[in-house]
Design a protein around this motif. Sequence first.
Motif, PDB file in Angstrom:
ATOM      1  N   VAL A 260       0.840  -1.195   0.000  1.00 18.60           N
ATOM      2  CA  VAL A 260       0.000   0.000   0.000  1.00 18.60           C
ATOM      3  C   VAL A 260       0.882   1.255   0.000  1.00 18.60           C
ATOM      4  CG1 VAL A 260      -1.647   1.352   1.363  1.00 18.60           C
ATOM      5  CG2 VAL A 260      -1.934  -1.131   1.153  1.00 18.60           C
ATOM      6  N   GLY A 261       0.606   2.157  -0.940  1.00 26.65           N
ATOM      7  CA  GLY A 261       1.363   3.400  -1.041  1.00 26.65           C
ATOM      8  C   GLY A 261       2.650   3.299  -1.825  1.00 26.65           C
ATOM      9  N   ASP A 262       2.908   2.154  -2.459  1.00 25.42           N
ATOM     10  CA  ASP A 262       4.133   1.985  -3.241  1.00 25.42           C
ATOM     11  C   ASP A 262       3.948   2.638  -4.611  1.00 25.42           C
ATOM     12  OD1 ASP A 262       6.390   1.172  -4.617  1.00 25.42           O
ATOM     13  OD2 ASP A 262       6.335  -0.891  -3.887  1.00 25.42           O
ATOM     14  N   SER A 263       4.557   3.800  -4.793  1.00 24.59           N
ATOM     15  CA  SER A 263       4.388   4.565  -6.030  1.00 24.59           C
ATOM     16  C   SER A 263       5.298   4.090  -7.154  1.00 24.59           C
ATOM     17  CB  SER A 263       4.642   6.053  -5.759  1.00 24.59           C
ATOM     18  OG  SER A 263       5.977   6.258  -5.301  1.00 24.59           O
ATOM     19  N   VAL A 264       6.192   3.150  -6.842  1.00 19.53           N
ATOM     20  CA  VAL A 264       7.101   2.623  -7.863  1.00 19.53           C
ATOM     21  C   VAL A 264       6.625   1.272  -8.378  1.00 19.53           C
ATOM     22  CG1 VAL A 264       9.452   1.828  -8.350  1.00 19.53           C
ATOM     23  CG2 VAL A 264       9.083   3.875  -6.967  1.00 19.53           C
ATOM     24  N   TYR A 265       6.409   0.315  -7.486  1.00 16.62           N
ATOM     25  CA  TYR A 265       6.040  -1.040  -7.891  1.00 16.62           C
ATOM     26  C   TYR A 265       4.547  -1.308  -7.773  1.00 16.62           C
ATOM     27  CZ  TYR A 265      11.043  -1.873  -7.925  1.00 16.62           C
ATOM     28  OH  TYR A 265      12.399  -1.802  -8.221  1.00 16.62           O
ATOM     29  N   GLY A 266       3.796  -0.343  -7.256  1.00 21.03           N
ATOM     30  CA  GLY A 266       2.363  -0.496  -7.123  1.00 21.03           C
ATOM     31  C   GLY A 266       1.611  -0.049  -8.360  1.00 21.03           C
ATOM     32  N   CYS A 267       0.321   0.140  -8.188  1.00 20.82           N
ATOM     33  CA  CYS A 267      -0.565   0.489  -9.301  1.00 20.82           C
ATOM     34  C   CYS A 267      -0.111   1.780  -9.987  1.00 20.82           C
ATOM     35  CB  CYS A 267      -1.981   0.638  -8.763  1.00 20.82           C
ATOM     36  SG  CYS A 267      -3.220   0.952 -10.019  1.00 20.82           S
ATOM     37  N   ASN A 268       0.018   1.736 -11.313  1.00 19.11           N
ATOM     38  CA  ASN A 268       0.441   2.889 -12.116  1.00 19.11           C
ATOM     39  C   ASN A 268       1.800   3.424 -11.687  1.00 19.11           C
ATOM     40  OD1 ASN A 268      -2.043   2.881 -13.589  1.00 19.11           O
ATOM     41  ND2 ASN A 268      -3.026   4.000 -11.908  1.00 19.11           N
ATOM     42  N   GLY A 269       2.662   2.535 -11.184  1.00 14.72           N
ATOM     43  CA  GLY A 269       3.984   2.937 -10.727  1.00 14.72           C
ATOM     44  C   GLY A 269       4.979   3.076 -11.859  1.00 14.72           C
ATOM     45  N   GLU A 270       6.179   3.488 -11.505  1.00 22.23           N
ATOM     46  CA  GLU A 270       7.221   3.707 -12.501  1.00 22.23           C
ATOM     47  C   GLU A 270       7.859   2.405 -12.974  1.00 22.23           C
ATOM     48  OE1 GLU A 270       9.777   7.305 -11.532  1.00 22.23           O
ATOM     49  OE2 GLU A 270       8.835   6.927  -9.592  1.00 22.23           O
ATOM     50  N   ALA A 271       7.816   1.366 -12.157  1.00 20.74           N
ATOM     51  CA  ALA A 271       8.401   0.075 -12.525  1.00 20.74           C
ATOM     52  C   ALA A 271       7.359  -0.784 -13.244  1.00 20.74           C
ATOM     53  CB  ALA A 271       8.910  -0.637 -11.271  1.00 20.74           C
ATOM     54  N   ALA A 272       7.795  -1.943 -13.718  1.00 23.86           N
ATOM     55  CA  ALA A 272       6.881  -2.858 -14.396  1.00 23.86           C
ATOM     56  C   ALA A 272       5.795  -3.342 -13.434  1.00 23.86           C
ATOM     57  CB  ALA A 272       7.655  -4.058 -14.946  1.00 23.86           C
ATOM     58  N   ALA A 273       4.567  -3.403 -13.910  1.00 25.66           N
ATOM     59  CA  ALA A 273       3.463  -3.886 -13.084  1.00 25.66           C
ATOM     60  C   ALA A 273       3.654  -5.361 -12.754  1.00 25.66           C
ATOM     61  CB  ALA A 273       2.141  -3.692 -13.823  1.00 25.66           C
ATOM     62  N   ASN A 274       3.147  -5.771 -11.606  1.00 27.46           N
ATOM     63  CA  ASN A 274       3.170  -7.180 -11.184  1.00 27.46           C
ATOM     64  C   ASN A 274       4.580  -7.752 -11.109  1.00 27.46           C
ATOM     65  OD1 ASN A 274       0.294  -7.033 -11.400  1.00 27.46           O
ATOM     66  ND2 ASN A 274       0.445  -7.580 -13.565  1.00 27.46           N
ATOM     67  N   GLY A 275       5.552  -6.904 -10.776  1.00 29.49           N
ATOM     68  CA  GLY A 275       6.934  -7.387 -10.703  1.00 29.49           C
ATOM     69  C   GLY A 275       7.483  -7.827 -12.036  1.00 29.49           C
ATOM     70  N   GLY A 276       6.807  -7.437 -13.124  1.00 30.23           N
ATOM     71  CA  GLY A 276       7.232  -7.820 -14.461  1.00 30.23           C
ATOM     72  C   GLY A 276       6.507  -9.031 -15.019  1.00 30.23           C
ATOM     73  N   LEU A 277       5.658  -9.676 -14.225  1.00 27.18           N
ATOM     74  CA  LEU A 277       4.942 -10.865 -14.678  1.00 27.18           C
ATOM     75  C   LEU A 277       3.629 -10.493 -15.361  1.00 27.18           C
ATOM     76  CD1 LEU A 277       5.396 -13.244 -11.600  1.00 27.18           C
ATOM     77  CD2 LEU A 277       6.777 -13.117 -13.679  1.00 27.18           C
ATOM     78  N   ASP A 278       3.185 -11.367 -16.262  1.00 27.42           N
ATOM     79  CA  ASP A 278       1.889 -11.179 -16.891  1.00 27.42           C
ATOM     80  C   ASP A 278       0.784 -11.358 -15.860  1.00 27.42           C
ATOM     81  OD1 ASP A 278       2.685 -10.608 -19.450  1.00 27.42           O
ATOM     82  OD2 ASP A 278       2.515 -12.664 -20.191  1.00 27.42           O
ATOM     83  N   GLU A 279      -0.362 -10.735 -16.133  1.00 25.21           N
ATOM     84  CA  GLU A 279      -1.531 -10.875 -15.258  1.00 25.21           C
ATOM     85  C   GLU A 279      -1.893 -12.349 -15.073  1.00 25.21           C
ATOM     86  OE1 GLU A 279      -4.686  -8.774 -13.104  1.00 25.21           O
ATOM     87  OE2 GLU A 279      -2.932  -8.003 -14.150  1.00 25.21           O
ATOM     88  N   ALA A 280      -1.747 -13.129 -16.118  1.00 26.68           N
ATOM     89  CA  ALA A 280      -2.119 -14.544 -16.057  1.00 26.68           C
ATOM     90  C   ALA A 280      -1.238 -15.351 -15.118  1.00 26.68           C
ATOM     91  CB  ALA A 280      -2.065 -15.160 -17.454  1.00 26.68           C
TER      92      ALA A 280
END
Length: 330
Positions: A260-280
């Motif tokens: 919660v509140g992670d502006s880099v790895y969280g939602c709409n963050g600067e890093a890849a979403a989901n740690g770089g993994l696909d949603e699936a």
Amino acid sequence: MRLFWSLSALVVASSSVAAFAPASTNGVVARSSALHSTVAAADVKAKQDASFEKLRAKDQSSGAISKDDLNVVFEDEHIVVVNKPSGVLTIPGKDSSNPSLNQAVFERYGSESNRMDKMVVHRLGMDTSGLVVFARTNAALRGMNALFRTRKVTRKYEALVCGRIEQDAGSIDLPLMRDYENPPFMRVSTDEHQRALMGLDVDEVGKKLLESPKDSLTKFEVVSREDLGGNDVTRLILTSITGRTHQLNVHCAAIGHPIVGDSVYGCNGEAAANGGLDEAALPADKASVELQQAIAGVVDGKPMCVHAKSISFRHPVTKEDLSFESDASF
């Protein structure tokens, strides 16, 4: 139920594994298909330069802290343990004028070497609060470095993550690498992403980007399942076994429950979403994008909800077993 989740295999002490089972093919987690076979060094370098400029600007926003402001948990002639507030750099970074906890500790205690950088044995990210150890003597510096290098320091973090984690405890074993698509941040390493780096020159993109994947292990325990502004969140105790850069942030995001509140790895963050993994590849109990966005709206402008809650180690000089705890503010 205790669960073990890894990139290549999923092993649990129960027949029910659906909640954390990633989609896989021949034992390999599904990965992003939006990859090119090669990466242009010029593109990577341009992204690095832009990101570094943003990070420098963020470092300059570090909160000022004086020697009189320090929340000292323990001190003796060899070491100091301090409770760091969120929003303060542990070390000043490349710009020595940036306010930092290191500077305040040095001004209050000094060091045998008369160098503030020779007090640093580990660090917390600027947005992370909690316990930090500094060395005052050369013997303590050598001893603490050895303890961290041999993984004889136990660190536990308290965190709020988005969504409801169904499993009560488990392990996240996912290797990490630098993300060439979002440098200088981290992501879960895959063979495909490693192959994409082939042919890049270390002189053009730097050696960190081309480092081999780092084995990374995080253990978690659910403390409680809570409500935050009408949204599901889970309070965890996280144990960083390997202590990699941004490990907790990437691992939480990679199981579909960013901090919660992670502006880099969280939602709409600067890093890849989901740690770089696909949603699936995410478990069935993952926090939806809609839920993550709702939580982001509730905590907008507030510190990230991760706190270095406890640290245990053998004193580097006296050999006394030490353990310290600090309460989270969230």
